[in-house]
Motif scaffolding. Structure first.
Motif, mmCIF file in Angstrom:
data_model
loop_
_atom_site.group_PDB
_atom_site.id
_atom_site.type_symbol
_atom_site.label_atom_id
_atom_site.label_comp_id
_atom_site.label_asym_id
_atom_site.label_seq_id
_atom_site.Cartn_x
_atom_site.Cartn_y
_atom_site.Cartn_z
ATOM 1 N N TRP A 48 0.850 -1.272 0.041
ATOM 2 C CA TRP A 48 0.034 0.078 0.004
ATOM 3 C C TRP A 48 0.912 1.513 0.053
ATOM 4 C CZ3 TRP A 48 -1.248 -4.558 2.128
ATOM 5 C CH2 TRP A 48 -2.508 -5.126 2.034
ATOM 6 N N GLU A 50 0.508 5.091 0.087
ATOM 7 C CA GLU A 50 -0.449 6.537 0.471
ATOM 8 C C GLU A 50 -0.393 7.513 -0.683
ATOM 9 O OE1 GLU A 50 0.882 7.609 4.406
ATOM 10 O OE2 GLU A 50 -0.257 5.866 5.270
ATOM 11 N N ASN A 56 -6.124 3.048 -1.133
ATOM 12 C CA ASN A 56 -6.633 2.052 -0.361
ATOM 13 C C ASN A 56 -6.491 0.623 -1.201
ATOM 14 O OD1 ASN A 56 -8.475 3.323 -2.307
ATOM 15 N ND2 ASN A 56 -10.133 2.004 -1.376
ATOM 16 N N PRO A 58 -4.110 -1.998 -3.000
ATOM 17 C CA PRO A 58 -2.790 -2.149 -2.960
ATOM 18 C C PRO A 58 -1.970 -2.621 -4.113
ATOM 19 C CG PRO A 58 -3.728 -4.410 -2.027
ATOM 20 C CD PRO A 58 -4.713 -3.154 -2.314
ATOM 21 N N SER A 82 6.358 2.044 0.931
ATOM 22 C CA SER A 82 4.948 1.505 1.273
ATOM 23 C C SER A 82 4.744 1.765 2.786
ATOM 24 C CB SER A 82 4.857 0.020 1.080
ATOM 25 O OG SER A 82 4.634 -0.310 -0.443
ATOM 26 N N ALA A 84 2.425 0.113 4.149
ATOM 27 C CA ALA A 84 1.859 -1.397 4.672
ATOM 28 C C ALA A 84 2.174 -2.388 3.420
ATOM 29 C CB ALA A 84 0.417 -1.501 4.659
ATOM 30 N N CYS A 205 -3.723 -8.170 6.181
ATOM 31 C CA CYS A 205 -3.569 -6.868 6.109
ATOM 32 C C CYS A 205 -4.510 -6.044 5.242
ATOM 33 C CB CYS A 205 -2.169 -6.601 5.860
ATOM 34 S SG CYS A 205 -1.585 -4.648 5.920
ATOM 35 N N GLY A 207 -4.266 -2.476 4.732
ATOM 36 C CA GLY A 207 -3.301 -1.283 4.632
ATOM 37 C C GLY A 207 -3.654 -0.199 5.774
ATOM 38 N N THR A 208 -4.688 -0.729 6.813
ATOM 39 C CA THR A 208 -4.990 0.190 7.902
ATOM 40 C C THR A 208 -4.661 -0.823 9.161
ATOM 41 O OG1 THR A 208 -6.789 1.082 6.639
ATOM 42 C CG2 THR A 208 -6.792 1.422 9.141
#
Length: 304
Positions: A48, A50, A56, A58, A82, A84, A205, A207-208
């Protein structure tokens, strides 16, 4: 068996996770410290960014090549930062019955589902029980299963149990869905009389959030010989802190858990020095949740 790495925190260059440490994920292809196997059956990652378009969603990369020799992956890792990451190198038994194709490479992520999953382990008797799992999988996810692995069916069970598969779920909801999936698998094993030790280390995962499980069904019970790589309880470790980089001769996070904004979870520590790493206990789940600017890692016992 396989090796997995997940990262959640401030953006870092993927090369610094996948290649740079002396026991990096890619070096574990042929030189894992805690698994006496080569991991030659493919590589995959969800990363991910940002700053990218649709942050949101990946960036995904999967290949059946031996990852350590993949020049395309090396070039990408040197450019992509990244916040994440979920990455996986696939290890399988050394025989001709195993299917090596892109559809079987982890991590798995269905269309419209933010949560991705990678698996380290092998479910004994999976072919006998897999259709017992179908009633517990939502039709829209069942039709997205493309490969032949037990792992993709586990993923389908988990996302089918999420309150909102198309959204970002809280860590507790993800853990509840994992517990439900493990219960379904245990019941299916019981119906078919499957008692052979089967490792089910999982990492998720979106991303959050990050969730990881260290779990084995019927550990130590080998009625017909151990599955390759499964005679020991498969390892899982994590480390917390800030400012991931090369500090005092090691790639590591600094500052410890008290002020952590980043967490790394891996099948084994990325460095030979384990001083900043903590082992995830057997039969436990690790949840990473936000607490203001801090990320907090929590251990939850698994009773399934």
């Amino acid at each position: 068996m396989c090796r997995i790495l997940s990262y959640l925190g401030t953006p870092v260059l993927l090369d610094d996770l996948l290649y740079a440490p002396d026991s990096s994920l890619l070096n574990q292809t042929i030189g894992a410290q805690m698994l006496q196997m080569l991991n030659l059956a493919g590589f995959g990652m969800a990363a991910w960014d940002e700053a990218s378009h649709a942050p949101n969603v990946p960036f995904r990369y999967r290949t059946t090549q031996v990852a350590l020799f993949d020049r395309n992956l090396k070039a990408l890792a040197g450019k992509l930062r990244s916040s994440a990451l979920l990455a996986h190198i696939r290890g399988v038994p050394y025989n001709s019955t195993v299917q090596i194709n892109e559809q079987n490479c982890h991590p798995f992520r269905f269309d419209g589902v933010p949560l991705s999953m990678a698996h380290n382990g092998d479910l004994a008797g999976f072919r006998d029980m897999r259709f017992d799992l179908a009633p517990h999988i939502r039709p829209e996810f069942a039709k997205q299963i493309q490969g032949s692995t037990d792992s993709e069916w586990i993923y389908a069970l988990v996302v089918s149990a999420l309150p909102d598969p198309g959204g970002i779920n809280e860590p507790d909801a993800i853990l509840a869905a994992i517990r439900h999936a493990l219960s379904v698998l245990r019941e299916a094993r019981a119906r078919h009389g499957i008692t052979r030790s089967s490792s089910t280390n999982l990492m998720f995962c979106d991303g959050t959030n990050l969730a990881a499980v260290r779990f084995t069904f019927d550990f130590g019970h080998f009625d017909a010989g151990a599955l390759q790589g499964s005679s020991e309880y498969l390892s899982m470790w994590y480390t917390c802190g800030r400012d991931y980089g090369f500090h005092e001769g090691e790639w590591k996070l600094t500052g410890g858990a008290i002020d952590a904004d980043s967490v790394i979870v891996a099948s084994e520590p990325l460095t030979r020095d384990f001083a900043t790493w903590i082992e995830v206990p057997e039969y436990s789940a690790l949840l990473v949740r936000r607490d203001g600017a801090r990320r907090r890692a929590e251990i939850h016992a698994l009773e399934v």
